[in-house]
Design a protein around this motif. Structure first.
Motif, mmCIF file in Angstrom:
data_model
loop_
_atom_site.group_PDB
_atom_site.id
_atom_site.type_symbol
_atom_site.label_atom_id
_atom_site.label_comp_id
_atom_site.label_asym_id
_atom_site.label_seq_id
_atom_site.Cartn_x
_atom_site.Cartn_y
_atom_site.Cartn_z
ATOM 1 N N ALA A 160 63.825 -3.390 52.774
ATOM 2 C CA ALA A 160 62.385 -3.114 52.839
ATOM 3 C C ALA A 160 62.068 -1.720 52.313
ATOM 4 O O ALA A 160 61.088 -1.517 51.591
ATOM 5 C CB ALA A 160 61.897 -3.254 54.281
ATOM 6 N N PHE A 161 62.915 -0.762 52.637
ATOM 7 C CA PHE A 161 62.662 0.631 52.258
ATOM 8 C C PHE A 161 62.842 0.852 50.763
ATOM 9 O O PHE A 161 62.022 1.496 50.108
ATOM 10 C CB PHE A 161 63.619 1.530 53.047
ATOM 11 C CG PHE A 161 63.559 2.985 52.675
ATOM 12 C CD1 PHE A 161 62.554 3.800 53.154
ATOM 13 C CD2 PHE A 161 64.516 3.541 51.828
ATOM 14 C CE1 PHE A 161 62.495 5.139 52.812
ATOM 15 C CE2 PHE A 161 64.459 4.877 51.478
ATOM 16 C CZ PHE A 161 63.452 5.679 51.975
ATOM 17 N N LEU A 164 65.170 9.852 46.903
ATOM 18 C CA LEU A 164 65.231 10.430 48.247
ATOM 19 C C LEU A 164 63.812 10.775 48.695
ATOM 20 O O LEU A 164 63.105 11.501 47.994
ATOM 21 C CB LEU A 164 66.107 11.684 48.265
ATOM 22 C CG LEU A 164 66.488 12.179 49.665
ATOM 23 C CD1 LEU A 164 67.511 11.246 50.305
ATOM 24 C CD2 LEU A 164 67.046 13.586 49.612
ATOM 25 N N LYS A 165 63.419 10.255 49.856
ATOM 26 C CA LYS A 165 62.060 10.463 50.345
ATOM 27 C C LYS A 165 62.085 11.446 51.514
ATOM 28 O O LYS A 165 62.981 11.416 52.355
ATOM 29 C CB LYS A 165 61.439 9.133 50.784
ATOM 30 C CG LYS A 165 61.377 8.113 49.645
ATOM 31 C CD LYS A 165 60.705 6.836 50.077
ATOM 32 C CE LYS A 165 60.783 5.784 48.982
ATOM 33 N NZ LYS A 165 60.123 6.212 47.742
ATOM 34 N N LEU A 212 72.136 7.576 44.831
ATOM 35 C CA LEU A 212 71.859 7.504 46.264
ATOM 36 C C LEU A 212 70.396 7.208 46.528
ATOM 37 O O LEU A 212 69.504 7.673 45.814
ATOM 38 C CB LEU A 212 72.212 8.824 46.943
ATOM 39 C CG LEU A 212 73.661 9.117 47.301
ATOM 40 C CD1 LEU A 212 73.727 10.395 48.110
ATOM 41 C CD2 LEU A 212 74.298 7.977 48.068
ATOM 42 N N LYS A 213 70.132 6.449 47.584
ATOM 43 C CA LYS A 213 68.772 6.233 48.063
ATOM 44 C C LYS A 213 68.743 6.518 49.554
ATOM 45 O O LYS A 213 69.725 6.271 50.258
ATOM 46 C CB LYS A 213 68.319 4.797 47.787
ATOM 47 C CG LYS A 213 68.159 4.474 46.311
ATOM 48 C CD LYS A 213 67.561 3.104 46.084
ATOM 49 C CE LYS A 213 67.366 2.847 44.597
ATOM 50 N NZ LYS A 213 66.741 1.524 44.340
ATOM 51 N N GLY A 214 67.627 7.066 50.014
ATOM 52 C CA GLY A 214 67.560 7.375 51.429
ATOM 53 C C GLY A 214 66.375 8.228 51.778
ATOM 54 O O GLY A 214 65.407 8.334 51.015
ATOM 55 N N LEU A 215 66.459 8.854 52.943
ATOM 56 C CA LEU A 215 65.345 9.663 53.432
ATOM 57 C C LEU A 215 65.864 10.798 54.293
ATOM 58 O O LEU A 215 66.973 10.751 54.825
ATOM 59 C CB LEU A 215 64.369 8.790 54.224
ATOM 60 C CG LEU A 215 64.908 8.075 55.473
ATOM 61 C CD1 LEU A 215 64.772 8.936 56.720
ATOM 62 C CD2 LEU A 215 64.202 6.755 55.691
ATOM 63 N N VAL A 216 65.021 11.797 54.413
ATOM 64 C CA VAL A 216 65.270 12.935 55.304
ATOM 65 C C VAL A 216 64.002 13.148 56.123
ATOM 66 O O VAL A 216 62.906 13.172 55.571
ATOM 67 C CB VAL A 216 65.600 14.216 54.512
ATOM 68 C CG1 VAL A 216 65.631 15.423 55.446
ATOM 69 C CG2 VAL A 216 66.928 14.080 53.788
#
Length: 782
Positions: free
Chosen positions: A346-347, A393-394, A417-421
């Motif tokens: 979903a993200f 990266l969000k 890479l994909k992801g969040l902080v």
């Protein structure tokens, strides 16, 4: 807009959001604004726009107390509209964030005072768009504002009740870092509205209405309807004509999902739609529709299927928009693998589950939470030009999306890479749009990179098959990291995998090191395009025959990697196609034998060097060849044949560049096999004085060997002619004999006058094939 109106809007934004959502949540099924059950929640019925009737609005316009905004508001309004925010759509994020703050406040207060929530325990945010009234209404069931709060918070620039709340909590040292401080976020409402109405109810006061048209003043009046909210704040935005796109349910849904999907509290949107459904026709209705024609009885019995008709149905309901939960706020031990996969899909808008993930919380110097993923497959633009990867990266602050424009945050080698902080400590400017240059960001970057490397190491140690899948897709990124980033080079080297002559499969440098022969001083490797090329290369003949292992560097980037990766555990990496290879078991006996061969073949070496002086610097006896007659090597500090092809294939490269030209024109080392019959016969020819017969053969042998050694042909035309001469000699065809071909000359150049003859003057042919006469109107100039 004018100063007072702007200040008014600022105050409204903070107070209204809190009060609006609190009011809706407080309203139960018995209140006029009413409620309809939705699961375990009680949601108010959606009004057709503002909750104020025309009569109530008239009272507000005439009555109430009028106040002046503080000075400089007009200048602040211009700053917000023209400079502070990049896009108008930010207003919804700001108002929802303020509403979330208000809900956090009442929840925090309820921990100290159990009566704070009262009967209104449903904490939520609702949004209603009224197309006819051109209004957008946001309501929360948060802490709400008193009359004094409305005057103070909504009439002062950047005055935030949240800021005071935090200050109080800090003095009490109760740790309220989840409460946000969003500066002048409320003022963003005037980006899309020319009038803002705030209705708010705090537990300590009656329900009041605050309104401003962003002029020089604002009005506050006690709500003539009494307490309709229960508790909380409601904001009504009277949209400008150029901002009517924000009445669209689709647009609102997109904005909430983009910016506020992970807010802790549910966000509901009042949704209306028309659906059609098939319903069976009643018997009486069917009987009325029958015509007067007499039908056959048997046909009636056969027609046993029921008849249906389409009926339009209007559906109006609350739609939960932010159904995706922020799983990164939970402990990893409480989250199942399937939950991570569903969240990633979903993200990241991906259809496949990730190869790996790392969910961690950093504490100490900087506190933040993060989840990073390795997608199963790289994007089509992986490691290519463009900046799409900079959005992988969000950045969130208290679960509110801030930006995904972080150029330079992740290095290029980690672009997959994909992801969040998510952090409460990330420094933002007043609009939260632009990150400040701060040491905190550098610390976060360093920790994210370290965790990414840990994730790869864990994958390599726990699941070899999955790691090989990862390395097949992303191995070039690891190699790029070693080449470009010296700070992580030591950590990335153990992650490398190469094909090997040991068994043809992938192996690590550590495994190669464990299999090295006694006294072996170097790690041997060769660069090229495919395994077949390696296996037929003259460079690996003696090495493999003696039982030494050779690594196969298959990717073009491996040429650059070999320059950055000089050694491993103090063992030099040696390209077997370059001079300088050593076995480690050379002794005096073998050295004496080589010396004897050097002296024996000296006449041939001198002759070869003379004939090949344009391309060859040294001719020497080979230590590597077994079945091949000769090999072409680069000098110890030259470039391999594969690297030469890369340099020549650069579309935008400049071959006249000094360094490029130097590498491309660098002379080679020509090694000959003293045990090969062809070399022995060539030596005999030279000693017998018949070396002139060898010229074409020497040239063809050198070029063909260069090709087998990975180099490109120097002059393809000349090489083809020499090959033809060798073939002629083999077949006994005279070298001077040419093909007997008659060539007809082309017609003579046509005279200019003859070219023009026969052409029709002043006649053109249109695209449709129609002839159009030019009419001379006497005007020669345009």
């Amino acid at each position: 807009m004018k100063l007072d109106r702007f200040l008014l809007l600022v105050g409204i934004s903070v107070g209204v959001l809190l009060a609006t959502f609190a009011t809706l949540a407080a309203a139960g099924p018995e209140v006029d604004v009413g409620g309809i059950p939705l699961g375990q929640e009680v949601l108010p019925k959606a009004p057709p726009g503002s909750y104020l009737t025309p009569e109530d609005q008239a009272k507000l316009d005439k009555g109430g107390e009028k106040y002046q905004f503080e000075a400089e508001v007009n200048r602040m309004m211009k700053l917000i509209i023209n400079s502070l925010y990049k896009t108008k759509e930010i207003f919804l994020r700001e108002l929802i964030s303020n509403a979330s703050d208000a809900l956090d406040k009442i929840r925090f207060k309820s921990l100290q005072d159990k009566t704070a929530l009262g009967e209104n325990t449903d904490l939520k945010i609702t949004i209603v768009a009224d197309k006819e009234g051109k209004t957008l209404t946001l309501t929360d069931t948060g802490v709400g504002m008193t009359k004094a709060d409305l005057k103070t918070n909504l009439g002062t620039i950047a005055k935030s009740g949240t800021a005071d709340f935090i200050s109080t909590m800090e003095h009490q040292k109760n740790g309220s870092n989840l409460i946000g401080q969003f500066g002048v976020g409320f003022y963003s409402a005037f980006l899309v509205a020319d009038r803002v109405t705030v209705i708010s109810k705090n537990n300590a006061d009656k329900q009041y209405i605050w309104e401003s048209t962003s002029e020089s003043d604002f009005r506050i009046i006690e709500d003539p309807r009494g307490n309709t909210l229960g508790r909380g704040t409601q904001i009504v935005l009277h949209l400008k004509d150029e901002a009517l796109e924000y009445i669209s349910e689709k647009k609102l849904r997109e904005l909430v999902k983009h910016y506020s999907e992970f807010i802790n509290f549910p966000i509901y949107l009042w949704s209306e739609r028309t659906e059609t459904e098939q319903v069976p026709i009643e018997e009486e209705e069917a009987a009325d529709d029958m015509d007067d024609t007499v039908e056959d009885v048997t046909e009636k019995k056969d027609d046993s299927k029921p008849k249906f008709k389409e009926v339009s149905k209007h559906i109006a309901e609350w739609e939960l928009i932010n159904n995706q939960k922020p799983i990164w706020t939970r402990r990893p031990s409480t989250i199942q693998e399937e939950e991570y996969n569903d969240f990633y899909k979903a993200f990241a808008k991906d259809t496949e589950a990730p190869l790996a993930h790392n969910h961690f919380r950093a504490e100490g110097e900087v506190e933040f939470q993060s989840i990073i993923f390795i997608p199963k497959r790289p994007s089509p633009a992986f490691l290519q030009s463009g900046d799409d990867w900079t959005h992988n990266l969000k950045l969130f602050v208290r679960r509110v999306f801030i930006t995904d424009e972080l150029p330079g945050f992740l290095p290029r080698w980690l672009s997959f890479l994909k992801g969040l902080v998510d952090s409460d400590e990330i420094p933002l400017n007043v609009s939260r749009e632009t990150l400040q240059q701060h040491a905190i960001l550098k610390v976060i970057k360093k920790k994210v990179i370290a965790k990414a490397i840990d994730m790869m190491k864990s994958l390599a140690s726990k699941d070899t098959e999955k790691y090989l899948e990862f390395f097949t897709n992303y191995g070039n990124a690891i190699k790029l990291g070693i080449i470009e980033d010296a700070s992580v080079k030591k950590k990335l080297v153990p992650l490398l995998r190469f094909r090997s002559s040991h068994d043809g499969n992938y192996t690590s440098l550590e495994d190669y090191y464990s299999r090295m022969r006694k006294g072996q001083p170097q790690i041997y490797f060769i660069t090229g395009q495919n395994l077949e090329e390696f296996m037929g290369s003259p460079f690996v003949e003696r090495l493999i025959a003696r039982g030494y292992e050779v690594l196969y560097f298959l990717d073009p980037i491996d040429e650059y990697l070999s320059n950055a990766l000089v050694d491993y555990k103090y063992k030099k990496l040696q390209h077997v196609g370059k001079a300088g290879l050593k076995y480690g078991d050379e002794d005096e006996k073998s050295a004496d034998k080589i010396k004897e061969q050097e002296e024996e073949f000296q006449p041939l070496k001198d002759y070869l060097k003379e004939r090949l002086s344009k391309w060859v610097d040294t001719v020497k006896i080979s230590h590597q060849l077994t079945t091949s007659p000769c090999a072409v090597l680069s000098s110890e500090y030259g470039v391999s044949g594969t690297m030469e092809r890369i340099l020549q294939a650069q579309a935008l490269g400049n071959k006249e560049d000094f360094r490029t030209a130097m590498y491309l024109n660098m002379k080679k080392v020509f090694e000959i096999n003293p045990d090969h019959p062809l070399i022995i016969q060539m030596l005999a020819k030279v000693k017998a004085g018949k070396s002139a017969d060898l010229d074409d053969s020497i040239y063809v042998l050198f070029e063909s060997t260069a090709i087998a050694s990975g180099f490109a042909v120097r002059n393809a035309t000349e090489f083809a002619k020499k090959v033809e001469n060798v073939v002629r000699q083999k077949l006994g065809v005279d070298l001077d004999k040419v093909a007997n071909v008659e060539v007809a000359p082309a017609p003579a150049v046509e005279d200019a006058k003859e070219k023009d003859a026969g052409k029709e003057d002043d006649i053109e042919t249109s695209e449709e094939g129609e002839k159009i006469e030019e009419v001379d109107d006497g005007h020669d100039e345009l």
